[in-house]
Design an enzyme around this catalytic site. Structure first.
Site, PDB file in Angstrom:
ATOM      1  N   TYR A 186       0.847  -1.193   0.000  1.00 46.70           N
ATOM      2  CA  TYR A 186       0.000   0.000   0.000  1.00 46.70           C
ATOM      3  C   TYR A 186       0.883   1.244   0.000  1.00 46.70           C
ATOM      4  O   TYR A 186       2.008   1.227   0.497  1.00 46.70           O
ATOM      5  CB  TYR A 186      -0.923   0.000   1.215  1.00 46.70           C
ATOM      6  CG  TYR A 186      -2.035  -1.035   1.132  1.00 46.70           C
ATOM      7  CD1 TYR A 186      -3.318  -0.675   0.755  1.00 46.70           C
ATOM      8  CD2 TYR A 186      -1.787  -2.374   1.435  1.00 46.70           C
ATOM      9  CE1 TYR A 186      -4.345  -1.622   0.679  1.00 46.70           C
ATOM     10  CE2 TYR A 186      -2.800  -3.333   1.355  1.00 46.70           C
ATOM     11  CZ  TYR A 186      -4.072  -2.952   0.977  1.00 46.70           C
ATOM     12  OH  TYR A 186      -5.066  -3.890   0.898  1.00 46.70           O
ATOM     13  N   GLU A 187       0.351   2.330  -0.563  1.00 48.16           N
ATOM     14  CA  GLU A 187       1.134   3.563  -0.717  1.00 48.16           C
ATOM     15  C   GLU A 187       1.669   4.082   0.609  1.00 48.16           C
ATOM     16  O   GLU A 187       2.687   4.774   0.642  1.00 48.16           O
ATOM     17  CB  GLU A 187       0.285   4.652  -1.380  1.00 48.16           C
ATOM     18  CG  GLU A 187       0.084   4.459  -2.874  1.00 48.16           C
ATOM     19  CD  GLU A 187      -0.617   5.643  -3.512  1.00 48.16           C
ATOM     20  OE1 GLU A 187      -0.308   6.795  -3.134  1.00 48.16           O
ATOM     21  OE2 GLU A 187      -1.476   5.425  -4.377  1.00 48.16           O
ATOM     22  N   SER A 188       0.974   3.782   1.690  1.00 43.74           N
ATOM     23  CA  SER A 188       1.407   4.275   2.999  1.00 43.74           C
ATOM     24  C   SER A 188       2.677   3.603   3.485  1.00 43.74           C
ATOM     25  O   SER A 188       3.269   4.029   4.473  1.00 43.74           O
ATOM     26  CB  SER A 188       0.281   4.081   4.018  1.00 43.74           C
ATOM     27  OG  SER A 188      -0.179   2.746   4.000  1.00 43.74           O
TER      28      SER A 188
END
Length: 256
Positions: free
Chosen positions: A50-52
């Protein structure tokens, strides 16, 4: 055959694009549901990033954003976002990225910046976020969007995230990896021909060629091997409704 919704069909079909062992950069909403459906069915070794900055996530419930703490559940590691993009995405370590947009044109270029002229737009949109990096650096991208003439013009008003630009050679000349693999809508599945132009590969049940033509802003062509899209299985519908999105946050809760 059990009744299903358009959204459930899109989730099921998008999940089928993922192969066991793929590494995928996951977004929230329908892409997230598609990835988690694939992991729970035919691709148990799917590696979700995920981008996080969560690497190898296996969330125990539906994440509501890319910053939801549940994404750290059973994750292999949690890294700063800069490392997630620099070490994994920009280094070419991610197989599949999921994207959407306000406009997608015949070459798979995506606009999420402005509708109209850039200096005097009719609508100002959120912009790229990480979409341009995903479109430029993954081996293949899957685009998911509702199908309408406004959303599928012959040419986007602004290229936020490059597809095949104006042909496969143009993308290669820019030094970009991969390219769009499939576009999944509520009417059809589209793929790209040898020139890099979008064509219809399969029609969803009860959707005609005329329906697709009327919802597309150019004279879209149909594959010589045009088929009918596979519908969701009962098991997939149960997983979507009872496990992945029981409150209907992204599916609308409009199933039976």
């Amino acid at each position: 055959m059990r009744a299903y919704t358009d959204t459930e069909l899109m989730i099921s079909r998008a999940a089928q694009e993922l192969e066991n062992g793929d590494t995928t950069l996951v977004g929230v909403g329908v892409p997230n549901l598609a990835c988690n459906l694939a992991k729970r069915t035919h691709a148990p070794d799917l590696e979700m990033i995920y981008e996080s900055g969560t690497i190898g996530s296996d969330p125990s419930r539906l994440p509501l954003s890319i910053g939801d703490p549940v994404l750290a559940t059973n994750a292999r590691s949690v890294v700063p976002m800069t490392k997630g993009f620099g070490y994994y995405l920009q280094a070419g370590r991610i197989d599949v990225g999921f994207l959407g947009g306000a406009q997608i044109d015949r070459w798979g270029n995506i606009n999420s910046t402005v509708i109209g002229e850039y200096d005097d737009p009719a609508v100002r949109l959120p912009g790229s976020g990480g979409a341009c990096e995903i479109a430029s650096n993954t081996d293949r991208t899957i685009i998911i969007a509702p199908h309408s003439e406004r959303r599928f013009p012959a040419e986007v008003d602004f290229v936020t995230s490059p597809g095949y630009v104006g042909g496969r050679e143009n993308r290669e000349s820019l030094g970009l990896r991969g390219g769009p693999e499939a576009v999944i809508t509520d009417k059809a599945v589209m793929r790209f021909d040898d020139d890099g132009e979008m064509i219809v590969a399969s029609l969803h049940p009860n959707v005609s060629k005329t329906d697709v033509r009327n919802a597309t802003g150019w004279d879209v062509q149909f594959s010589a091997d045009l088929g009918e899209t596979r519908t969701p299985t009962d098991d997939e519908i149960d997983l979507i409704r009872n496990d992945l999105d029981p409150d209907g946050i992204y599916t609308g809760g409009d199933g039976d």
